[in-house]
Design a protein around this motif. Structure first.
Motif, PDB file in Angstrom:
ATOM      1  N   GLN A 134       0.828  -1.214   0.000  1.00 23.23           N
ATOM      2  CA  GLN A 134       0.000   0.000   0.000  1.00 23.23           C
ATOM      3  C   GLN A 134       0.857   1.256   0.000  1.00 23.23           C
ATOM      4  O   GLN A 134       0.544   2.228  -0.685  1.00 23.23           O
ATOM      5  N   VAL A 135       1.954   1.261   0.749  1.00 20.76           N
ATOM      6  CA  VAL A 135       2.858   2.417   0.781  1.00 20.76           C
ATOM      7  C   VAL A 135       3.389   2.703  -0.625  1.00 20.76           C
ATOM      8  O   VAL A 135       3.380   3.844  -1.091  1.00 20.76           O
TER       9      VAL A 135
ATOM     10  N   ASP B 111       0.515   3.876  -3.002  1.00 22.26           N
ATOM     11  CA  ASP B 111       0.150   5.265  -2.717  1.00 22.26           C
ATOM     12  C   ASP B 111       1.161   6.235  -3.332  1.00 22.26           C
ATOM     13  O   ASP B 111       0.782   7.248  -3.911  1.00 22.26           O
TER      14      ASP B 111
ATOM     15  N   GLY C  82       0.487   6.523  -6.878  1.00 20.84           N
ATOM     16  CA  GLY C  82      -0.857   6.956  -7.230  1.00 20.84           C
ATOM     17  C   GLY C  82      -1.686   5.842  -7.843  1.00 20.84           C
ATOM     18  O   GLY C  82      -2.501   6.074  -8.743  1.00 20.84           O
TER      19      GLY C  82
ATOM     20  N   LYS D 275      -3.443   1.567  -7.152  1.00 23.57           N
ATOM     21  CA  LYS D 275      -3.921   0.576  -6.200  1.00 23.57           C
ATOM     22  C   LYS D 275      -2.912  -0.571  -6.194  1.00 23.57           C
ATOM     23  O   LYS D 275      -2.380  -0.932  -7.246  1.00 23.57           O
TER      24      LYS D 275
END
Length: 83
Positions: free
Chosen positions: A55-56, A59, A62, A64
């Motif tokens: 997830q880091v 993110d 930009g 998923k």
């Protein structure tokens, strides 16, 4: 539904993850430190699944995480549906 081997072929290679980060002026080390982890923590996600680390990185790009590692997220989705 796609088969597991097809999803694995669609997973980004570690070099692509690094390249995409570098194109944005980022690195795994910088992201690790920014997220409060030890400097090389996020390197592990290139070979070992970890939802938090994925997830880091997603993110920062930009995106998923399931778009970067579809095989990992398909397996998790199946497990959640079975539970």
């Amino acid at each position: 539904m796609t088969d597991k081997n097809e999803d694995q072929r669609r997973d980004w290679l570690p070099a692509k993850v690094r390249f995409e980060l570098e194109m944005r002026g980022l690195s795994l080390r910088a992201l690790s430190l920014e997220a409060g982890y030890s400097r090389d923590s996020l390197k592990a996600v290139l070979r070992t699944p970890c939802e938090t680390y994925e997830q880091v990185i997603a993110d920062a790009l930009g995106m998923k995480p399931e778009d970067i590692w579809p095989s990992r997220w398909e397996i998790r989705s199946r497990k959640r549906k079975a539970a």
